[in-house]
Design a protein around this motif. Structure first.
Motif, PDB file in Angstrom:
ATOM      1  N   LYS A 174       1.275  -1.029   0.040  1.00  0.00           N
ATOM      2  CA  LYS A 174      -0.369   0.329  -0.100  1.00  0.00           C
ATOM      3  C   LYS A 174       1.014   1.706  -0.308  1.00  0.00           C
ATOM      4  O   LYS A 174       0.445   2.068  -0.289  1.00  0.00           O
ATOM      5  N   GLN A 175       2.704   1.380   0.667  1.00  0.00           N
ATOM      6  CA  GLN A 175       2.756   2.791   1.274  1.00  0.00           C
ATOM      7  C   GLN A 175       3.675   2.718  -0.499  1.00  0.00           C
ATOM      8  O   GLN A 175       4.221   4.119  -1.149  1.00  0.00           O
ATOM      9  N   PHE A 176       4.167   1.443  -0.967  1.00  0.00           N
ATOM     10  CA  PHE A 176       4.585   1.423  -2.436  1.00  0.00           C
ATOM     11  C   PHE A 176       4.075   1.841  -3.464  1.00  0.00           C
ATOM     12  O   PHE A 176       4.124   2.820  -4.464  1.00  0.00           O
ATOM     13  N   THR A 177       2.879   2.237  -3.838  1.00  0.00           N
ATOM     14  CA  THR A 177       1.905   2.308  -4.501  1.00  0.00           C
ATOM     15  C   THR A 177       0.965   3.331  -4.290  1.00  0.00           C
ATOM     16  O   THR A 177       1.028   4.396  -5.241  1.00  0.00           O
ATOM     17  N   GLU A 178       1.294   4.031  -2.985  1.00  0.00           N
ATOM     18  CA  GLU A 178       0.919   4.726  -2.642  1.00  0.00           C
ATOM     19  C   GLU A 178       2.068   6.188  -3.250  1.00  0.00           C
ATOM     20  O   GLU A 178       1.985   7.316  -4.299  1.00  0.00           O
ATOM     21  N   GLU A 179       2.831   5.225  -2.730  1.00  0.00           N
ATOM     22  CA  GLU A 179       4.746   6.478  -3.517  1.00  0.00           C
ATOM     23  C   GLU A 179       4.443   6.651  -5.102  1.00  0.00           C
ATOM     24  O   GLU A 179       5.078   7.867  -5.865  1.00  0.00           O
ATOM     25  N   PHE A 180       4.837   5.495  -5.892  1.00  0.00           N
ATOM     26  CA  PHE A 180       4.439   5.003  -6.994  1.00  0.00           C
ATOM     27  C   PHE A 180       3.743   6.001  -7.364  1.00  0.00           C
ATOM     28  O   PHE A 180       3.674   6.598  -8.836  1.00  0.00           O
ATOM     29  N   TYR A 181       2.445   6.227  -7.032  1.00  0.00           N
ATOM     30  CA  TYR A 181       1.664   7.389  -7.814  1.00  0.00           C
ATOM     31  C   TYR A 181       2.107   8.560  -8.103  1.00  0.00           C
ATOM     32  O   TYR A 181       1.795   9.504  -8.749  1.00  0.00           O
ATOM     33  N   LEU A 182       2.408   8.755  -6.434  1.00  0.00           N
ATOM     34  CA  LEU A 182       2.339  10.535  -6.863  1.00  0.00           C
ATOM     35  C   LEU A 182       4.316  11.263  -7.389  1.00  0.00           C
ATOM     36  O   LEU A 182       3.537  11.405  -7.939  1.00  0.00           O
ATOM     37  N   LYS A 183       4.210   9.501  -7.527  1.00  0.00           N
ATOM     38  CA  LYS A 183       5.819   9.963  -8.671  1.00  0.00           C
ATOM     39  C   LYS A 183       5.245  10.144  -9.562  1.00  0.00           C
ATOM     40  O   LYS A 183       5.501  10.522 -10.837  1.00  0.00           O
ATOM     41  N   VAL A 184       4.081   8.939 -10.249  1.00  0.00           N
ATOM     42  CA  VAL A 184       3.752   9.152 -11.545  1.00  0.00           C
ATOM     43  C   VAL A 184       3.172  10.209 -12.396  1.00  0.00           C
ATOM     44  O   VAL A 184       3.267  10.868 -13.325  1.00  0.00           O
ATOM     45  N   ASN A 185       2.196  11.195 -11.003  1.00  0.00           N
ATOM     46  CA  ASN A 185       1.033  12.452 -11.351  1.00  0.00           C
ATOM     47  C   ASN A 185       2.657  13.619 -11.720  1.00  0.00           C
ATOM     48  O   ASN A 185       2.651  14.485 -11.802  1.00  0.00           O
ATOM     49  N   PHE A 186       4.091  12.960 -10.492  1.00  0.00           N
ATOM     50  CA  PHE A 186       4.632  14.585 -10.710  1.00  0.00           C
ATOM     51  C   PHE A 186       5.224  14.389 -12.454  1.00  0.00           C
ATOM     52  O   PHE A 186       5.908  15.081 -12.636  1.00  0.00           O
ATOM     53  N   ILE A 187       5.379  13.050 -12.968  1.00  0.00           N
ATOM     54  CA  ILE A 187       6.459  13.419 -14.005  1.00  0.00           C
ATOM     55  C   ILE A 187       5.479  13.729 -15.205  1.00  0.00           C
ATOM     56  O   ILE A 187       6.250  13.585 -15.983  1.00  0.00           O
ATOM     57  N   LYS A 188       4.279  13.518 -14.795  1.00  0.00           N
ATOM     58  CA  LYS A 188       2.884  14.034 -15.814  1.00  0.00           C
ATOM     59  C   LYS A 188       2.947  15.845 -15.472  1.00  0.00           C
ATOM     60  O   LYS A 188       2.677  16.084 -16.622  1.00  0.00           O
ATOM     61  N   GLU A 189       3.475  15.808 -14.449  1.00  0.00           N
ATOM     62  CA  GLU A 189       3.519  17.809 -14.438  1.00  0.00           C
ATOM     63  C   GLU A 189       4.672  18.211 -14.962  1.00  0.00           C
ATOM     64  O   GLU A 189       4.227  19.343 -15.627  1.00  0.00           O
ATOM     65  N   SER A 190       5.424  17.631 -14.630  1.00  0.00           N
ATOM     66  CA  SER A 190       7.296  17.784 -15.593  1.00  0.00           C
ATOM     67  C   SER A 190       8.267  16.863 -15.540  1.00  0.00           C
ATOM     68  O   SER A 190       9.039  17.057 -14.576  1.00  0.00           O
ATOM     69  N   PRO A 191       7.804  16.627 -17.472  1.00  0.00           N
ATOM     70  CA  PRO A 191       8.953  15.128 -17.295  1.00  0.00           C
ATOM     71  C   PRO A 191       9.896  15.800 -18.070  1.00  0.00           C
ATOM     72  O   PRO A 191      10.722  14.655 -17.678  1.00  0.00           O
ATOM     73  N   LEU A 192      10.187  16.391 -17.814  1.00  0.00           N
ATOM     74  CA  LEU A 192      11.738  17.577 -18.729  1.00  0.00           C
ATOM     75  C   LEU A 192      12.138  17.502 -16.897  1.00  0.00           C
ATOM     76  O   LEU A 192      13.458  18.080 -16.753  1.00  0.00           O
ATOM     77  N   SER A 193      11.703  17.647 -15.803  1.00  0.00           N
ATOM     78  CA  SER A 193      12.773  17.951 -14.302  1.00  0.00           C
ATOM     79  C   SER A 193      13.469  17.392 -14.272  1.00  0.00           C
ATOM     80  O   SER A 193      14.701  16.528 -13.162  1.00  0.00           O
ATOM     81  N   PHE A 194      13.591  15.745 -15.448  1.00  0.00           N
ATOM     82  CA  PHE A 194      14.671  14.483 -14.907  1.00  0.00           C
ATOM     83  C   PHE A 194      15.469  14.670 -15.870  1.00  0.00           C
ATOM     84  O   PHE A 194      15.257  14.348 -17.584  1.00  0.00           O
ATOM     85  N   GLU A 195      16.749  14.469 -15.994  1.00  0.00           N
ATOM     86  CA  GLU A 195      17.533  14.218 -17.227  1.00  0.00           C
ATOM     87  C   GLU A 195      17.826  12.306 -17.634  1.00  0.00           C
ATOM     88  O   GLU A 195      17.396  11.922 -17.259  1.00  0.00           O
ATOM     89  N   VAL A 196      17.970  12.568 -18.988  1.00  0.00           N
ATOM     90  CA  VAL A 196      18.176  11.727 -19.740  1.00  0.00           C
ATOM     91  C   VAL A 196      19.264  10.713 -19.460  1.00  0.00           C
ATOM     92  O   VAL A 196      20.537  11.771 -18.837  1.00  0.00           O
ATOM     93  N   LYS A 197      19.120   9.129 -19.183  1.00  0.00           N
ATOM     94  CA  LYS A 197      19.638   9.045 -18.325  1.00  0.00           C
ATOM     95  C   LYS A 197      20.204   8.389 -19.687  1.00  0.00           C
ATOM     96  O   LYS A 197      21.954   8.156 -19.858  1.00  0.00           O
ATOM     97  N   TYR A 198      20.201   7.047 -20.807  1.00  0.00           N
ATOM     98  CA  TYR A 198      20.282   6.483 -21.616  1.00  0.00           C
ATOM     99  C   TYR A 198      18.849   6.521 -22.446  1.00  0.00           C
ATOM    100  O   TYR A 198      18.247   6.450 -22.174  1.00  0.00           O
TER     101      TYR A 198
END
Length: 102
Positions: free
Chosen positions: A31-55
């Motif tokens: 339950k804790q994992f899914t809460e954090e996972f979907y919180l992070k997915v929403n953050f990705i949706k709002e700011s996808p370019l906030s993360f550097e390209v790794k490979y």
């Protein structure tokens, strides 16, 4: 505007594997994992370019409480995010690099 989000077929099996692992330890961890996972997915949706390209044009967002990274690609022209894997940070990189991505 939030980007459109799609999940590759790999994500379902990744999440099933994670679920099976945490279920053995403590269902509350899942339950804790899914809460954090979907919180992070929403953050990705709002700011996808906030993360550097790794490979290979792939970006990774690491969860804070759990040792997993969300691997995704962002098509700026289409405003489309594809999450294609959720990997444990200690997993062999050759495993996820061997997956076929579009």
């Amino acid at each position: 505007m939030k980007a459109k989000l799609i999940y590759s077929h790999f994500v379902k099996s990744d999440l099933k594997e994670i679920y099976d692992w945490y279920k053995k330890i403590d269902k509350n961890l899942w339950k804790q994992f899914t809460e954090e996972f979907y919180l992070k997915v929403n953050f990705i949706k709002e700011s996808p370019l906030s993360f550097e390209v790794k490979y290979d044009n792939c970006r990774i967002l690491f969860l804070k409480k759990f040792p997993y990274g969300i691997h995704f690609k962002y098509d700026e022209k289409e405003n489309l995010i594809e999450i294609f894997s959720v990997f444990h940070t200690s997993r062999e990189p050759a495993y996820w690099k061997s997956r076929n991505f579009r």
